[in-house]
Enzyme design. Structure first.
Site, short mmCIF file in Angstrom:
data_model
loop_
_atom_site.label_atom_id
_atom_site.label_comp_id
_atom_site.label_asym_id
_atom_site.label_seq_id
_atom_site.Cartn_x
_atom_site.Cartn_y
_atom_site.Cartn_z
CG HIS A 1 -2.21 0.42 0.85
ND1 HIS A 1 -2.73 1.01 -0.16
CD2 HIS A 1 -3.90 0.58 1.32
CE1 HIS A 1 -3.89 1.81 -0.22
NE2 HIS A 1 -4.73 1.03 0.85
CG ASP B 1 -3.39 5.05 -4.97
OD1 ASP B 1 -2.76 4.58 -3.66
OD2 ASP B 1 -2.38 5.81 -5.68
#
Length: 446
Positions: A418, A422
């Site tokens: 992450h 995204d």
């Protein structure tokens, strides 16, 4: 009589310490020249340290599982002659013959007294030293040992760490295996021949019956390759903020195509599993999502995108989880992909994979086949930023054209870093994979 001190050698690549994972001798044993004494493990290799002299073991320098600094004393051997010798200084003046290709693939033999290197999941070691399971140069004719694979002086079976691990998994006592390797060394093929011959294996006693009270305990040290795997997994989970994305895929049409292709007899082509189709889908999808086919260096703060798609294939071996690599997957057709997966996975399971075959992947696929379950949360193979998990295929009732019909369904369970990926990008990537797999004809359209 004099003492010959053997120290932990400098294996290179800035390695300062190694882990002692196995002793092949004990105090009081007589050893011959070039006999394996111990196995040590670095971050990148399992190394067998042979004896440069013949003599009697008088002291061991550490316990299994202990970490030992390079240059520290490993073992002391009593030999004929005057004056105490330092094994490292003797090795420094040893004759270095020309490199020879070894059976292990890509590794070379450089000095008889050097350590033997076999790759671990994170890559290989330095190219110096004798390759594991490789004969000394020049190789004498292979003769079976009359003692069933035991050292003539100690009676202990001579085998590499991977062979010993496989024997343990099979419940085979190496003393009962007939060797075919040089100097009575037991090979993987010898274990297979032993099993094929129907020889009885020695397995641990069966567990107590249900209802019987028990208070016994078994403590198993987490050492060697298992420790390295644990460290890599811990580091990946600690440093990478994982997030998972699961999507179901209708693979009915793909399975029908796979069945038709496998029904066409061709001795030159391997049988297709689902994996080559997914590899082709991944190679196609990352053209639109290059940030998924990448490495992230969090120290330098740099994301490196790769044009070539080097797919890691998570593979369970008798020694633990390894990730051999299929290189240039974007350039392979279905059958070439299937052949390469079979080749590198087999090399990993037999402990013969080279450093190049165990490093450099840019994105990884993990599959447990029929054991894949409904959903999983695979751990990213750092420094990659994504891993694709395949769950099992199941026949489910689905709505299609207003009617309930049976369809073959499968979940893709994927994990992403992450920090650089995204959620929307990850979802779009997985949906691209889904579209390619549900309409397999698009896998062959450029």
């Amino acid at each position: 009589m004099s003492l010959h001190v053997i120290k932990i050698p400098d294996i290179g690549e800035g390695i300062a310490e190694v882990e002692l994972v196995a002793w092949h001798v004990k105090t009081g044993d007589s050893v011959t020249e070039d006999q394996g004494l111990a196995d040590v493990m670095t971050d990148k290799a399992t190394v067998e340290i042979p004896s440069p002299v013949a003599g009697k073991v008088v002291a061991l320098g550490g316990e299994i599982g202990s970490l030992m600094a390079v240059g520290s004393e490993l073992i002391r051997i009593e030999v004929e002659g005057a004056g105490e010798r330092d094994a490292q200084s003797a090795a420094a003046t040893a004759h270095v013959p020309p490199s020879q290709p070894s059976p292990g693939g890509g590794r070379s033999e450089i000095q008889a007294a050097g350590p033997a290197v076999s790759p671990s999941p994170s890559g290989g070691g330095q190219g110096w030293g004798r390759a594991a399971n490789a004969p000394a140069s020049p190789p004498p004719p292979s003769q079976p040992s009359p003692k069933g694979g035991r050292s003539e002086s100690t009676g202990h079976p001579i085998a590499s760490p991977s062979v010993r691990r496989q024997a343990w998994e099979l419940g085979i006592d190496l003393k009962n295996v007939r060797p075919t390797g040089t100097a009575g060394r037991i090979m993987h093929a010898d274990l297979e021949a032993h099993v094929a011959g129907g020889a009885a294996s020695v397995r641990p006693p069966a567990a107590a019956a249900l209802g019987q009270q028990r208070e016994d305990q078994e403590k198993i040290p987490v050492i060697g390759l298992r420790r390295k795997i644990a460290q890599r997994m811990q580091e990946a989970k600690r440093h990478i903020p994982h997030f998972a994305y699961v999507e179901e895929v209708d693979v009915t049409e793909l399975e029908a195509l796979r069945a038709r292709l496998n029904a066409r007899p061709n001795a030159q082509r391997p049988r297709l599993t689902l994996l080559p189709f997914l590899m082709r889908a991944v190679a196609s999808a990352v053209r639109d999502f290059p940030q998924l086919n990448a490495h992230f260096d969090d120290t330098a703060g740099v994301l490196t995108r790769y044009g070539a798609v080097h797919i890691g294939i998570a593979t369970q071996t008798s020694s633990g989880l390894m990730v051999p690599v299929v290189r240039q997957a974007q350039a392979l057709d279905l059958w070439a992909s299937a052949s390469e997966v079979a080749r590198v996975a087999d090399a990993a399971r037999k402990g013969k994979a080279t450093r190049d075959e165990l490093s450099g992947s840019t994105i990884t696929i993990s599959s447990l086949g029929a054991l894949g379950g409904i959903v999983s949360t695979p751990i990213i193979n750092a420094p990659e930023v994504a891993i694709i998990g395949i769950n099992r295929i199941a026949l489910r009732p689905m709505m299609l054209g207003g009617a309930v019909v049976p369809r073959q369904m499968m979940n893709l369970s994927s994990s992403f870093d992450h920090r650089v990926i995204d959620g929307q990008v990850a979802a779009e990537f997985v949906q691209a994979l889904r579209g390619l797999l549900e309409c397999p004809a698009t896998l062959f359209v450029e």
